[in-house]
Design an enzyme around this catalytic site. Structure first.
Site, PDB file in Angstrom:
ATOM      1  N   HIS A 155       0.835  -1.221   0.000  1.00 51.43           N
ATOM      2  CA  HIS A 155       0.000   0.000   0.000  1.00 51.43           C
ATOM      3  C   HIS A 155       0.864   1.263   0.000  1.00 51.43           C
ATOM      4  CE1 HIS A 155      -3.915  -2.049   0.834  1.00 51.43           C
ATOM      5  NE2 HIS A 155      -3.131  -2.941   1.422  1.00 51.43           N
ATOM      6  N   ASN A 158     -10.608  -2.445   2.379  1.00 53.21           N
ATOM      7  CA  ASN A 158     -10.259  -2.546   0.963  1.00 53.21           C
ATOM      8  C   ASN A 158     -11.492  -2.286   0.100  1.00 53.21           C
ATOM      9  OD1 ASN A 158      -7.545  -3.164   1.191  1.00 53.21           O
ATOM     10  ND2 ASN A 158      -7.768  -5.347   0.814  1.00 53.21           N
ATOM     11  N   HIS A 213      -4.127   0.978  11.925  1.00 54.03           N
ATOM     12  CA  HIS A 213      -3.944  -0.299  12.603  1.00 54.03           C
ATOM     13  C   HIS A 213      -5.317  -0.895  12.933  1.00 54.03           C
ATOM     14  CE1 HIS A 213      -2.716  -3.460  15.102  1.00 54.03           C
ATOM     15  NE2 HIS A 213      -2.393  -2.820  16.201  1.00 54.03           N
TER      16      HIS A 213
HETATM   17 FE1  HDE Z   1      -2.726  -4.792   5.405  1.00 54.51          FE
HETATM   18  N1  HDE Z   1      -0.898  -4.035   5.867  1.00 54.51           N
HETATM   19  N2  HDE Z   1      -2.080  -6.636   5.938  1.00 54.51           N
HETATM   20  N3  HDE Z   1      -4.480  -5.642   4.795  1.00 54.51           N
HETATM   21  N4  HDE Z   1      -3.350  -3.029   4.808  1.00 54.51           N
HETATM   22  C1  HDE Z   1      -0.525  -2.761   5.723  1.00 54.51           C
HETATM   23  O1  HDE Z   1       0.605  -1.504   7.357  1.00 54.51           O
HETATM   24  C2  HDE Z   1      -0.967  -6.910   6.649  1.00 54.51           C
HETATM   25  C3  HDE Z   1      -4.844  -6.942   4.873  1.00 54.51           C
HETATM   26  C4  HDE Z   1      -4.595  -2.697   4.364  1.00 54.51           C
HETATM   27  O2  HDE Z   1      -3.205   3.482   3.984  1.00 54.51           O
HETATM   28  C5  HDE Z   1       0.810  -2.473   6.355  1.00 54.51           C
HETATM   29  O3  HDE Z   1       0.944   0.669   7.780  1.00 54.51           O
HETATM   30  C6  HDE Z   1      -0.910  -8.290   6.998  1.00 54.51           C
HETATM   31  C7  HDE Z   1      -6.241  -7.116   4.629  1.00 54.51           C
HETATM   32  C8  HDE Z   1      -4.646  -1.307   3.988  1.00 54.51           C
HETATM   33  O4  HDE Z   1      -1.628   3.266   5.491  1.00 54.51           O
HETATM   34  C9  HDE Z   1       1.200  -3.799   6.987  1.00 54.51           C
HETATM   35  C10 HDE Z   1      -2.034  -8.858   6.464  1.00 54.51           C
HETATM   36  C11 HDE Z   1      -6.722  -5.849   4.387  1.00 54.51           C
HETATM   37  C12 HDE Z   1      -3.363  -0.827   4.233  1.00 54.51           C
HETATM   38  C13 HDE Z   1       0.047  -4.692   6.583  1.00 54.51           C
HETATM   39  C14 HDE Z   1      -2.766  -7.816   5.796  1.00 54.51           C
HETATM   40  C15 HDE Z   1      -5.607  -4.944   4.486  1.00 54.51           C
HETATM   41  C16 HDE Z   1      -2.589  -1.920   4.745  1.00 54.51           C
HETATM   42  C17 HDE Z   1       1.799  -1.815   5.444  1.00 54.51           C
HETATM   43  C18 HDE Z   1      -2.470 -10.304   6.507  1.00 54.51           C
HETATM   44  C19 HDE Z   1      -8.151  -5.437   4.029  1.00 54.51           C
HETATM   45  C20 HDE Z   1      -2.869   0.584   3.964  1.00 54.51           C
HETATM   46  C21 HDE Z   1       1.897  -0.363   5.880  1.00 54.51           C
HETATM   47  C22 HDE Z   1      -2.500 -10.849   7.806  1.00 54.51           C
HETATM   48  C23 HDE Z   1      -9.104  -5.615   5.094  1.00 54.51           C
HETATM   49  C24 HDE Z   1      -3.057   1.450   5.150  1.00 54.51           C
HETATM   50  C25 HDE Z   1       1.103  -0.299   7.077  1.00 54.51           C
HETATM   51  C26 HDE Z   1      -2.589   2.847   4.852  1.00 54.51           C
HETATM   52  C27 HDE Z   1      -1.245  -1.806   5.149  1.00 54.51           C
HETATM   53  C28 HDE Z   1      -0.004  -5.964   6.956  1.00 54.51           C
HETATM   54  C29 HDE Z   1      -3.965  -8.058   5.097  1.00 54.51           C
HETATM   55  C30 HDE Z   1      -5.758  -3.539   4.263  1.00 54.51           C
HETATM   56  C31 HDE Z   1       2.557  -4.340   6.640  1.00 54.51           C
HETATM   57  C32 HDE Z   1       0.197  -8.962   7.784  1.00 54.51           C
HETATM   58  C33 HDE Z   1      -7.047  -8.410   4.672  1.00 54.51           C
HETATM   59  C34 HDE Z   1      -5.837  -0.553   3.442  1.00 54.51           C
HETATM   60  O5  HDE Z   1       1.223  -3.701   8.385  1.00 54.51           O
END
Ligand code: HDE
Length: 711
Positions: free
Chosen positions: A74, A147, A338
């Protein structure tokens, strides 16, 4: 207790931390006024620079450290401030105050993003879009990190690094950027039946939105609502855009990536600057705790959605984005979301993907923002003052007075105190948990294809064609035939006709893969299915097709008027007025940027030249009336540019209105052939052409004419 002023409070809080350089004197970071910002300190005017130059060193040192690591996923994002207004109380289901006090307005910051690409990548990549919302509630920050698709690729957090490594540029050559069309992604997916539902969404046009303002938002996981009495409901969060859900064509997306890689960012920025505030209805699907097991899938499985026909989405509020950030880095880049930022009345479920996310987000901020004090950055601050015994760390801002920084203490009078639940203290909802310690997937997560079929079967014929073509495009870029073949083998579980069409284009055979516990669809007669009708054996859900979205507004649509000197000022102004009255935006496109004199003597200023923009930047075209204008557009220097403009818009199924005198352009373009059947082509011969044009724009595209337009 705070009241509806929280909206102003957040703005005030941000203002306290913002400065403007207007009418100010230049200083160092220590506040020293600088008297020469043009030359460094040297030993003689042609001599070496001196180490003593603290001004030079401070400036360069700061510059050297301007970049922070981009988000690991992202990375590319666009943000905006706004407000969430509660229009109906959810008090029966949750005690979260911002969802129970009718009319309550809560300030928000929203960040939209693509997932795979780097920070500087194109907006129009085929990808999932992030839709992360920070609600600055009176009870603390609540983040809904959502999402634009309601399901996810994987069922367990332990697969996330694998998924992301597979989709990111390949490790040896760092290619391709912001694209899933490559070997490692499809290799992984072809071995992951659980991903196939999400793949249907990713290959659909949902992955190439027309605008960030025209996307749905989904919380994906089931969460829990807990009310004052402790009663629990499972909840799925939805945001439905007032403008409807609309997309561009894939070939259009690829062209936009060249013409304007910031297309979505610009669109959001301009809409807000122009007062066209994007709005979403906030809705929830509610499932009483006792109904947890009533579905033919597991509510804890993030690769499944709850069909809206089964549990309708009830609307409770409005999300409006009404202010652009003042500083991209300070706000959009530094905002830290978060899913673990929750408030009383909302709780987690045991979805194993969500559980893993609860660890990941704080951890990632530590490496991205570099300090455990990231919550003190203005955009991340709660509107409540923070009181706890945490201390020190890089870049600590808060100056906490007093001697004690531990609990219990007597020196500090025992402060700060814990809160009872009745005082708003957060207490996790009690849930009985028992079971052996296992590393296993629940048997209830095993059906990977039913909802993939549900999605595919629910699409309109043009949507199915787009999805099929997306698969062909992506898999044609895969160099390993065995990967292509394996993926086709997966498609056979979803729809035989789809598998067969994709296989044909890839030059592979449809070989059914054997997965444990998966049953293949009954042998389908391919010829029968060529009619493209819905497979009667599969369920379908109207809510899953964009063909059924809002199509009654042209608000904020961009209409290009193509013209040259001598254009008919009267008809041009009439149409412009009517389109603008309906909320659309009109921009003039001429052979060059010099002013234009219309046939009534009025002066017009084109915003674009035919070479500086493309049809892909507009939703519809009007070819202006006026003999002299048409003559100029037809001279050899302009003709191919104008015809390319029209033909490209035609190919992408956009409405085109040919004014009087434009017959020659009409006949020289590709438009001619099927005009009588095409509701998107309006000409000088039509009755009520303006109404027809407005109606065609509201439909977004005449996708049903795509085959004819491109034949
Ligand atoms: Fe994320 N995801 N994600 N994700 N995600 C990040 O956090 C992660 C997942 C989503 O505009 C990271 O600050 C794991 C689902 C958005 O700043 C990180 C898993 C959904 C954003 C991370 C998922 C999301 C992130 C990277 C599986 C939809 C952008 C930077 C267990 C419900 C937020 C950050 C923004 C961002 C980890 C799966 C949505 C690395 C480990 C499912 C919208 O922490």
């Amino acid at each position: 207790m705070k009241t509806n002023n929280s909206n102003n409070e957040k703005e005030e809080q941000l203002k306290r931390h913002s400065t403007s350089n207007e009418n100010e004197k230049l200083t160092t970071n220590q506040g020293l006024k600088i008297n020469n910002n043009q030359d460094s300190l040297k030993a003689g005017e042609r001599g070496p620079s001196l180490l003593e130059d603290f001004i030079l060193r401070e400036k360069i040192t700061h510059f050297d450290h301007e970049r922070i690591p981009e988000r690991v996923v992202h990375a590319r994002g666009s943000g905006a401030h706004g407000v969430f207004k509660l229009t109906k109380s959810l008090a029966a289901y949750t005690k979260a105050k911002f969802l129970t006090e009718l009319g309550k307005e809560t300030p928000v910051f929203v960040r939209f993003s693509t997932v795979a690409g780097s920070k500087g990548s194109t907006d129009l990549a085929r990808d999932v879009r992030g839709f992360a919302i920070k609600f600055y509630t009176d009870e603390g920050n609540y983040d809904l990190v959502a999402n634009n698709m309601p399901v996810f690729f994987i069922q367990d957090a332990i697969k996330f690094p694998d998924l992301i490594h597979a989709v990111k540029p390949e490790p040896d050559n760092e290619m391709p950027q912001a694209a899933s069309a490559h070997d490692t992604f499809w290799d992984f997916i072809s071995l992951m039946p659980e991903s196939m539902h999400m793949i249907m969404w990713l290959m659909s046009d949902r992955a190439i939105p027309r605008s960030l303002r025209m996307m749905e938002g989904f919380g994906v996981h089931s969460f829990k609502f807990v009310n004052e009495e402790g009663k629990v409901h499972f909840v799925k969060f939805h945001f439905k855009p007032r403008l409807g859900v609309h997309s561009v064509a894939w070939s259009e997306a690829q062209t936009i990536s060249g013409v304007d890689p910031d297309f979505h960012k610009r669109d959001l920025w301009e809409a807000i600057e122009n007062g066209n505030y994007p709005e979403w209805d906030f809705g929830v699907q509610l499932i009483p705790e006792e109904d947890e097991h009533r579905f033919d899938f597991d509510l804890l499985d993030p690769t499944k959605l709850v069909p809206e026909e089964e549990i309708p989405v009830k609307i409770f509020g409005t999300l409006t984005l009404n202010r652009n950030p003042d500083n991209f880095f300070a706000e959009t880049e530094q905002v830290a979301f978060h899913p673990g930022h929750i408030i009383p009345g909302i709780d987690f479920t045991n979805d194993p993907l969500l559980q893993g996310r609860l660890f990941s987000y704080t951890d990632t901020q530590l490496s991205r923002l570099g300090s455990p004090n990231f919550h003190e950055i203005p955009i991340n601050r709660s509107i409540n003052t923070v009181h706890n015994n945490q201390r020190d760390g890089h870049m600590r801002q808060q100056i906490v007075k007093g001697k004690s920084s531990y609990d219990p203490n007597s020196i500090g009078g025992g402060c700060p105190f814990q809160s009872m639940m009745s005082e708003g203290g957060f207490a996790t909802q009690q849930e009985r948990v028992s079971g052996a310690k296992v590393r296993e997937r629940s048997k209830s997560f095993v059906d990977h294809y039913s909802q993939a079929k549900l999605f595919y079967n629910s699409q309109s014929t043009p949507e199915k064609m787009h999805l099929q073509n997306a698969l062909i495009f992506e898999l044609s870029k895969v160099t390993r035939p065995e990967v292509r073949e394996r993926l086709v083998g997966q498609l056979a579980y979803i729809d035989m006709f789809l598998a067969w069409r994709v296989a044909e284009k890839l030059g592979v055979e449809v070989k059914k893969l054997e997965w444990p516990n998966q049953s293949l669809p009954a042998d389908t007669n391919v010829i029968e299915l060529q009619s493209e009708e819905r497979d009667p054996h599969t369920k379908f859900s109207e809510a899953l097709s964009m063909a059924n979205t809002v199509k009654n507004t042209i608000k904020s649509r961009k209409i290009g008027f193509i013209l040259a000197s001598g254009a008919d000022g009267g008809s041009l102004n009439d149409l412009k007025t009517q389109l603008e009255r309906e909320g659309a935006r009109v921009e003039l496109i001429a052979p060059n940027l010099a002013g234009i004199r219309a046939n009534d003597g009025s002066e017009l200023t084109p915003k674009h030249s035919l070479t500086s923009t493309g049809s892909v930047c507009f939703d519809a075209l009007f070819i202006c009336s006026g003999e002299d204008s048409v003559k100029e557009l037809m001279i050899s220097e302009n003709k191919h540019l104008v015809l390319h403009f029209i033909n490209e818009a035609y190919k992408h199924c956009k409405p085109i209105y040919f004014g009087n005198d434009t017959e020659v352009l009409y006949h020289n373009s590709n438009v001619d052939q099927k005009k009588h059947e095409d509701p998107g082509i309006i000409t000088w011969e039509d009755d009520n052409p303006t109404d027809k044009f407005i109606n065609a724009i509201a439909q977004h595209r005449v996708w049903d004419m795509e085959m004819e337009r491109n034949s």
